[in-house]
Design a protein around this motif. Structure first.
Motif, PDB file in Angstrom:
ATOM      1  N   GLY A 117       8.484  26.727  20.856  1.00 32.84           N
ATOM      2  CA  GLY A 117       8.722  25.242  20.324  1.00 32.84           C
ATOM      3  C   GLY A 117       9.150  24.236  19.625  1.00 32.84           C
ATOM      4  O   GLY A 117       8.465  23.560  19.030  1.00 32.84           O
ATOM      5  N   GLY A 118      10.309  25.129  19.181  1.00 32.39           N
ATOM      6  CA  GLY A 118      10.701  24.923  17.386  1.00 32.39           C
ATOM      7  C   GLY A 118      11.525  24.733  17.489  1.00 32.39           C
ATOM      8  O   GLY A 118      12.792  24.787  16.602  1.00 32.39           O
ATOM      9  N   GLY A 170      11.449  17.904  17.165  1.00 28.74           N
ATOM     10  CA  GLY A 170      10.394  17.059  17.092  1.00 28.74           C
ATOM     11  C   GLY A 170       9.423  17.825  15.899  1.00 28.74           C
ATOM     12  O   GLY A 170      10.219  18.802  15.067  1.00 28.74           O
ATOM     13  N   ARG A 183      14.905  25.009  26.203  1.00 25.65           N
ATOM     14  CA  ARG A 183      16.557  24.536  26.925  1.00 25.65           C
ATOM     15  C   ARG A 183      17.620  25.159  25.161  1.00 25.65           C
ATOM     16  O   ARG A 183      17.255  25.053  23.820  1.00 25.65           O
ATOM     17  CB  ARG A 183      16.976  23.287  26.245  1.00 25.65           C
ATOM     18  CG  ARG A 183      16.898  22.631  28.140  1.00 25.65           C
ATOM     19  CD  ARG A 183      16.298  20.887  27.672  1.00 25.65           C
ATOM     20  NE  ARG A 183      15.076  20.696  27.103  1.00 25.65           N
ATOM     21  CZ  ARG A 183      14.740  19.072  26.598  1.00 25.65           C
ATOM     22  NH1 ARG A 183      15.774  17.923  27.010  1.00 25.65           N
ATOM     23  NH2 ARG A 183      13.898  18.795  26.305  1.00 25.65           N
ATOM     24  N   ASP A 212      10.599  29.550  28.164  1.00 21.20           N
ATOM     25  CA  ASP A 212       8.968  28.524  28.551  1.00 21.20           C
ATOM     26  C   ASP A 212       8.387  29.218  28.397  1.00 21.20           C
ATOM     27  O   ASP A 212       7.352  29.990  29.107  1.00 21.20           O
ATOM     28  CB  ASP A 212       9.363  27.802  30.468  1.00 21.20           C
ATOM     29  CG  ASP A 212       8.484  27.211  30.361  1.00 21.20           C
ATOM     30  OD1 ASP A 212       7.405  26.457  29.534  1.00 21.20           O
ATOM     31  OD2 ASP A 212       9.302  26.431  31.626  1.00 21.20           O
ATOM     32  N   ILE A 232      -0.028  22.246  18.077  1.00 22.58           N
ATOM     33  CA  ILE A 232      -0.136  20.882  17.912  1.00 22.58           C
ATOM     34  C   ILE A 232       0.112  20.678  18.900  1.00 22.58           C
ATOM     35  O   ILE A 232       0.621  20.956  20.426  1.00 22.58           O
ATOM     36  CB  ILE A 232       1.688  20.976  17.456  1.00 22.58           C
ATOM     37  CG1 ILE A 232       2.249  21.693  16.596  1.00 22.58           C
ATOM     38  CG2 ILE A 232       1.995  19.402  17.708  1.00 22.58           C
ATOM     39  CD1 ILE A 232       3.297  22.210  15.642  1.00 22.58           C
ATOM     40  N   GLY A 279      -0.463  11.613  16.672  1.00 27.71           N
ATOM     41  CA  GLY A 279      -0.671  10.304  17.454  1.00 27.71           C
ATOM     42  C   GLY A 279       1.169  10.215  17.532  1.00 27.71           C
ATOM     43  O   GLY A 279       1.304  10.819  18.511  1.00 27.71           O
ATOM     44  N   MET A 280       0.952   8.756  17.816  1.00 26.61           N
ATOM     45  CA  MET A 280       2.278   8.376  18.499  1.00 26.61           C
ATOM     46  C   MET A 280       3.611   8.607  16.728  1.00 26.61           C
ATOM     47  O   MET A 280       3.300   8.620  15.805  1.00 26.61           O
ATOM     48  CB  MET A 280       2.497   6.597  17.961  1.00 26.61           C
ATOM     49  CG  MET A 280       1.531   6.462  18.749  1.00 26.61           C
ATOM     50  SD  MET A 280       1.598   6.996  20.835  1.00 26.61           S
ATOM     51  CE  MET A 280       2.586   5.604  21.416  1.00 26.61           C
ATOM     52  N   PHE A 281       4.761   9.520  17.817  1.00 32.25           N
ATOM     53  CA  PHE A 281       5.418  10.246  16.505  1.00 32.25           C
ATOM     54  C   PHE A 281       6.893   9.586  16.953  1.00 32.25           C
ATOM     55  O   PHE A 281       7.467  10.950  18.277  1.00 32.25           O
ATOM     56  CB  PHE A 281       6.075  11.527  16.193  1.00 32.25           C
ATOM     57  CG  PHE A 281       4.433  11.924  15.365  1.00 32.25           C
ATOM     58  CD1 PHE A 281       4.772  12.247  13.914  1.00 32.25           C
ATOM     59  CD2 PHE A 281       3.122  12.060  15.679  1.00 32.25           C
ATOM     60  CE1 PHE A 281       3.678  12.756  13.333  1.00 32.25           C
ATOM     61  CE2 PHE A 281       2.188  12.384  14.481  1.00 32.25           C
ATOM     62  CZ  PHE A 281       2.531  12.575  13.145  1.00 32.25           C
ATOM     63  N   GLY A 334      11.685  14.178  22.020  1.00 35.15           N
ATOM     64  CA  GLY A 334      10.726  14.084  22.778  1.00 35.15           C
ATOM     65  C   GLY A 334      10.058  12.876  23.585  1.00 35.15           C
ATOM     66  O   GLY A 334      10.191  12.379  24.160  1.00 35.15           O
ATOM     67  N   PHE A 335      10.092  12.115  22.724  1.00 38.41           N
ATOM     68  CA  PHE A 335       9.397  10.241  22.705  1.00 38.41           C
ATOM     69  C   PHE A 335      10.369   9.825  22.910  1.00 38.41           C
ATOM     70  O   PHE A 335      10.340   8.957  24.292  1.00 38.41           O
ATOM     71  CB  PHE A 335       8.983  10.170  21.807  1.00 38.41           C
ATOM     72  CG  PHE A 335       8.457   8.785  21.028  1.00 38.41           C
ATOM     73  CD1 PHE A 335       6.578   8.127  21.717  1.00 38.41           C
ATOM     74  CD2 PHE A 335       9.228   7.649  21.275  1.00 38.41           C
ATOM     75  CE1 PHE A 335       6.472   6.983  21.824  1.00 38.41           C
ATOM     76  CE2 PHE A 335       8.276   6.508  21.465  1.00 38.41           C
ATOM     77  CZ  PHE A 335       7.349   5.943  21.384  1.00 38.41           C
TER      78      PHE A 335
HETATM   79  N1  LIG Z   1       5.552  11.733  19.569  1.00 40.97           N
HETATM   80  C1  LIG Z   1       4.105  12.134  20.237  1.00 40.97           C
HETATM   81  O1  LIG Z   1       4.978  10.237  20.036  1.00 40.97           O
HETATM   82  C2  LIG Z   1       3.913  12.506  20.659  1.00 40.97           C
HETATM   83  C3  LIG Z   1       2.237  12.325  20.461  1.00 40.97           C
HETATM   84  C4  LIG Z   1       1.497  12.665  20.883  1.00 40.97           C
HETATM   85  C5  LIG Z   1       1.404  14.157  21.358  1.00 40.97           C
HETATM   86  N2  LIG Z   1       2.399  14.688  20.788  1.00 40.97           N
HETATM   87  C6  LIG Z   1       2.895  16.338  21.748  1.00 40.97           C
HETATM   88  O2  LIG Z   1       3.296  16.197  20.195  1.00 40.97           O
HETATM   89  C7  LIG Z   1       3.333  18.049  20.870  1.00 40.97           C
HETATM   90  C8  LIG Z   1       5.736  17.882  19.996  1.00 40.97           C
HETATM   91  O3  LIG Z   1       5.912  16.987  20.726  1.00 40.97           O
HETATM   92  P1  LIG Z   1       7.014  15.941  19.984  1.00 40.97           P
HETATM   93  O4  LIG Z   1       7.156  15.104  20.340  1.00 40.97           O
HETATM   94  O5  LIG Z   1       7.564  17.287  18.745  1.00 40.97           O
HETATM   95  O6  LIG Z   1       7.967  17.023  21.453  1.00 40.97           O
HETATM   96  P2  LIG Z   1      10.158  17.371  21.322  1.00 40.97           P
HETATM   97  O7  LIG Z   1      10.612  16.887  20.486  1.00 40.97           O
HETATM   98  O8  LIG Z   1       9.547  17.088  22.377  1.00 40.97           O
HETATM   99  O9  LIG Z   1      10.142  18.991  20.809  1.00 40.97           O
HETATM  100  C9  LIG Z   1       9.518  19.601  21.563  1.00 40.97           C
HETATM  101  C10 LIG Z   1       9.451  21.203  20.956  1.00 40.97           C
HETATM  102  O10 LIG Z   1       9.219  22.302  22.134  1.00 40.97           O
HETATM  103  C11 LIG Z   1       9.620  22.575  23.377  1.00 40.97           C
HETATM  104  N3  LIG Z   1       9.292  22.967  24.282  1.00 40.97           N
HETATM  105  C12 LIG Z   1       8.621  21.718  25.586  1.00 40.97           C
HETATM  106  N4  LIG Z   1       7.733  22.600  26.332  1.00 40.97           N
HETATM  107  C13 LIG Z   1       8.240  24.171  26.146  1.00 40.97           C
HETATM  108  C14 LIG Z   1       7.557  25.149  26.829  1.00 40.97           C
HETATM  109  N5  LIG Z   1       6.785  24.867  28.160  1.00 40.97           N
HETATM  110  N6  LIG Z   1       8.644  26.314  25.879  1.00 40.97           N
HETATM  111  C15 LIG Z   1       9.053  26.618  24.653  1.00 40.97           C
HETATM  112  N7  LIG Z   1       9.037  25.479  24.749  1.00 40.97           N
HETATM  113  C16 LIG Z   1       8.957  24.386  24.742  1.00 40.97           C
HETATM  114  C17 LIG Z   1      11.482  21.553  23.079  1.00 40.97           C
HETATM  115  O11 LIG Z   1      12.216  22.267  23.422  1.00 40.97           O
HETATM  116  P3  LIG Z   1      12.634  22.398  24.877  1.00 40.97           P
HETATM  117  O12 LIG Z   1      12.334  20.853  25.549  1.00 40.97           O
HETATM  118  O13 LIG Z   1      14.098  22.457  25.622  1.00 40.97           O
HETATM  119  O14 LIG Z   1      11.682  23.309  25.595  1.00 40.97           O
HETATM  120  C18 LIG Z   1      10.751  21.188  21.809  1.00 40.97           C
HETATM  121  O15 LIG Z   1      11.728  22.289  21.471  1.00 40.97           O
HETATM  122  C19 LIG Z   1       3.878  18.122  22.472  1.00 40.97           C
HETATM  123  O16 LIG Z   1       2.966  18.725  23.225  1.00 40.97           O
HETATM  124  C20 LIG Z   1       3.290  16.521  22.693  1.00 40.97           C
HETATM  125  O17 LIG Z   1       2.523  16.549  23.580  1.00 40.97           O
HETATM  126  C21 LIG Z   1       3.739  13.853  21.007  1.00 40.97           C
END
Ligand SMILES: NC(=O)c1ccc[n+]([C@@H]2O[C@H](COP(=O)([O-])OP(=O)(O)OC[C@H]3O[C@@H](n4cnc5c(N)ncnc54)[C@H](OP(=O)(O)O)[C@@H]3O)[C@@H](O)[C@H]2O)c1
Length: 270
Positions: A14-15, A18, A40, A65, A139, A185-187, A191-192
């Motif tokens: 997941g690198g 975000g 992706r 995935d 994470i 928390g909220m970032f 993805g957000f």
């Molecule tokens: N942002 C927030 O406010 C927030 C709040 C609470 C918790 N979180 C948690 O923190 C974590 C990181 O969130 P983020 O906001 O940094 O997300 P992000 O910006 O969407 O980044 C997530 C990364 O993981 C990859 N990914 C997602 N699902 C995957 C899968 N099934 N297999 C392989 N790669 C995968 C994504 O690429 P692809 O989509 O191309 O696979 C992307 O590289 C998540 O678990 C999220 O639930 C985030």
């Protein structure tokens, strides 16, 4: 500070965006040889190229995935023997009416947010144990610790992941394999942003909180109900240095912990 991991092999599952990408960058900065995965491919390849150019370390992108066996096998084949493993995944979307959350939706959440990370950990732990050194950092999410009515398909599965890590980390710590979780928390991440603009998610949240189904109404509701003492949402690199630290030689005495990084949003002691 020298993290003591120069030359180590690290996976960031997941690198490409975000907090995963920011963590990959901090590991690259510390001199790790990286494998990064995501679903992706174009964004993933671009991220790998940029990180390799910026930090001068090898970065292998693997389109995979983590929630499927096929995806996990692709990751295992690309990097059979990592010293460091960090995992993040996108859980299913925020739910609407809680009584419409079905068994099938629960199964999807558990497959993605619990079984995926556990299966990746389970695959790599034996090699780390044999080599006498390993680091694993999930994470996950602060909703694993602070139940949220709109995060039923994320929090509970991750609470189980914390429980798993709490047990397994103590079992393997005597062999130098150190595991911890970070609970963001909220970032303001990619993805957000995707969530905030997704009509289906807006409809779900409007249904749950009995709001007009508009982005404005849902955003206003979240601003009012999510008070962050620092006064701002985090950016990915507000978390990544902690992730890299937990992946480092310096973290050898930190076992099975759940580090909340949320700007102080949830006032808990433990
Ligand atoms: N942002 C927030 O406010 C927030 C709040 C609470 C918790 N979180 C948690 O923190 C974590 C990181 O969130 P983020 O906001 O940094 O997300 P992000 O910006 O969407 O980044 C997530 C990364 O993981 C990859 N990914 C997602 N699902 C995957 C899968 N099934 N297999 C392989 N790669 C995968 C994504 O690429 P692809 O989509 O191309 O696979 C992307 O590289 C998540 O678990 C999220 O639930 C985030």
């Amino acid at each position: 500070m020298d993290l003591g991991i120069k030359g180590k092999k690290a996976i960031m599952a997941g690198g490409s965006a975000g907090m995963g990408r920011a963590t990959a960058e901090r590991l690259a900065e510390a001199g790790c040889e990286l494998t990064i995965s995501a679903r992706r491919e174009p964004r993933l390849r671009q991220a790998a190229k940029e990180i390799a150019e910026k930090y001068g370390v090898p970065v292998t992108p693997v389109a995979a995935d983590s929630s499927t066996e096929e995806g996990r096998n692709a990751l295992f084949a690309a990097c059979p023997d990592p010293d460091i493993l960090s995992i993040t995944i996108k859980p299913p979307d925020p739910n609407g009416d809680v009584l419409k959350v079905t068994a099938e939706m629960w199964r999807g959440a558990i497959e993605t947010a619990l079984i995926g990370p556990i299966e990746i950990m389970r695959h790599y732990i034996p090699g780390m144990k044999e080599r006498g050194w390993g680091r694993i950092v999930n994470i996950a999410t602060f909703s694993a610790k602070n139940p949220m009515i709109w995060r039923l398909l994320s929090g509970p599965a991750r609470s189980a992941l914390l429980n798993y890590t709490a047990s397994v980390s103590r079992h393997f710590a005597p062999h130098g394999v150190i595991m911890n979780n970070i609970l963001p928390g909220m970032f303001a991440t990619e993805g957000f942003a995707e969530h905030s603009e997704d009509d289906r998610i807006i409809e779900n949240l409007a249904e749950l909180f009995e709001l007009p189904p508009t982005q404005e109404a849902v955003t206003k509701h979240f601003r009012e109900t999510n008070v962050i003492p620092t006064g701002f949402m985090g950016v990915a690199d507000d978390l990544a240095p902690m992730a890299a630290f937990l992946c480092s030689e310096r973290a050898r005495y930190i076992v099975g912990q759940n580090i909340v990084i949320d700007g102080g949003q949830y006032p808990t002691i433990f």
